[in-house]
Scaffold this active site. Structure first.
Site, PDB file in Angstrom:
ATOM      1  N   TYR A 133       0.837  -1.209   0.000  1.00 14.02           N
ATOM      2  CA  TYR A 133       0.000   0.000   0.000  1.00 14.02           C
ATOM      3  C   TYR A 133       0.871   1.258   0.000  1.00 14.02           C
ATOM      4  CZ  TYR A 133      -3.577   3.297   1.784  1.00 14.02           C
ATOM      5  OH  TYR A 133      -4.433   4.359   1.961  1.00 14.02           O
TER       6      TYR A 133
ATOM      7  N   ILE B 240      -8.466   9.079   8.868  1.00 14.46           N
ATOM      8  CA  ILE B 240      -9.762   9.736   8.691  1.00 14.46           C
ATOM      9  C   ILE B 240     -10.828   8.828   9.295  1.00 14.46           C
ATOM     10  CG2 ILE B 240     -11.413  10.658   7.009  1.00 14.46           C
ATOM     11  CD1 ILE B 240      -8.728  12.224   7.109  1.00 14.46           C
ATOM     12  N   ALA B 241     -11.688   9.411  10.090  1.00 14.87           N
ATOM     13  CA  ALA B 241     -12.657   8.618  10.873  1.00 14.87           C
ATOM     14  C   ALA B 241     -13.824   8.152  10.007  1.00 14.87           C
ATOM     15  CB  ALA B 241     -13.150   9.441  12.061  1.00 14.87           C
TER      16      ALA B 241
END
Ligand SMILES: NC(=O)c1ccc[n+]([C@@H]2O[C@H](COP(=O)([O-])OP(=O)(O)OC[C@H]3O[C@@H](n4cnc5c(N)ncnc54)[C@H](O)[C@@H]3O)[C@@H](O)[C@H]2O)c1
Length: 250
Positions: free
Chosen positions: A150, A182-183
């Protein structure tokens, strides 16, 4: 007759639109007056949706490539002013466990599809004074064990953005946003039953919290707007300051 801008809004094509950040991108661009053509291999309950595997783009000689490009061009109707390459494939496993398919899918989805999508829309974007925006990641520079495929793909994606910006800058702009955690619903689900681990991750970001998907969308809308017309080849950190943090134990 001069077209009424309200009748013919600018179009943004968003890949990975069914995901946590993708859904926020759809809402953010729509709120800013854009018409959004969403792309995802998953279905979405919206009219302007192209359900497809963007991995089909990676062989430009293939029938699959041409068929998907035709579907996407038909959906944007010549009005495409922004392509947001947001879809990604994330493999998390030790380097020794990565197989050929992990690498192929990671590079196809995260690196090569954005390239072929940008090239397929280059003329249309040039006509509309538009841009390509890649959603890269903090993993373009800073990573951790288990993320070799990734992180490599995101480093290459940021390199692609800079190289394309240099070569194509007179025709269209090319930029990236590089978020830290990021939530999204999926990220939060990964911490189910481990509130301490989530709190530690939040605290490690100097702002004391995770990012919100809507914050990614707001920056994306700005980068794709004419107001950001001099921004080209930028890989913008959106990371609450974690990328500036020194990891010394003090
Ligand atoms: N969530 C985070 O904390 C975070 C942090 C940094 C960067 N990012 C980046 O933001 C982007 C969006 O991430 P997310 O958290 O919303 O992920 P997500 O997994 O929620 O969404 C990804 C979407 O891409 C789609 N997709 C994957 N492969 C596809 C393919 N071959 N064809 C079509 N669609 C495909 C999936 O169906 C999914 O809807 C990614 O590029 C990711 O690397 C996310």
């Amino acid at each position: 007759m001069v077209p009424d801008p309200k009748q013919t809004p600018d179009v943004v094509l968003v890949t990975g639109a069914a995901g946590g950040i993708g859904q926020a991108l759809v809402l953010g661009f729509e709120a800013a007056g854009w018409r959004v053509v969403s792309v995802d291999r998953l279905p979405m309950a919206r009219t302007d949706h192209v359900q497809a595997d963007i991995g089909d783009l990676v062989d430009p000689e293939s029938a699959e490539h041409q068929e998907l490009v035709d579907r996407l061009r038909a959906a944007t109707g010549g009005r495409c002013k922004a392509v947001v390459a947001n879809a990604a494939h994330q493999v998390v496993k030790p380097a020794a466990a990565l197989d050929a398919s992990d690498w192929r899918t990671t590079l196809d989805v995260n690196l090569l599809s954005p390239f072929w999508l940008a090239m397929a829309f280059a003329d249309e974007l040039e006509r509309n004074r538009g841009s390509v925006l890649a959603i890269s990641s903090i993993h373009e520079k800073l990573t951790k064990p288990g993320f070799v495929a990734y992180a490599t793909s995101k480093a290459a994606l940021s390199g692609l953005v800079r190289a394309m910006a240099v070569e194509l800058g007179a025709r269209l702009r090319v930029n990236a946003i590089c978020p830290a955690a990021i939530a999204t619903p999926m990220l939060k689900a990964g911490f189910d039953g481990q509130p301490e681990a989530l709190a530690a991750l939040e605290a490690f970001h100097p702002v004391g919290r995770l990012g919100d998907p809507a914050e990614v969308a707001r920056v994306a809308v700005f980068v794709c707007s004419d107001a950001a017309g001099f921004m080209n080849g930028s890989c913008l950190a959106l990371d609450g300051g974690i990328g500036a943090r020194l990891h010394d134990p003090v």
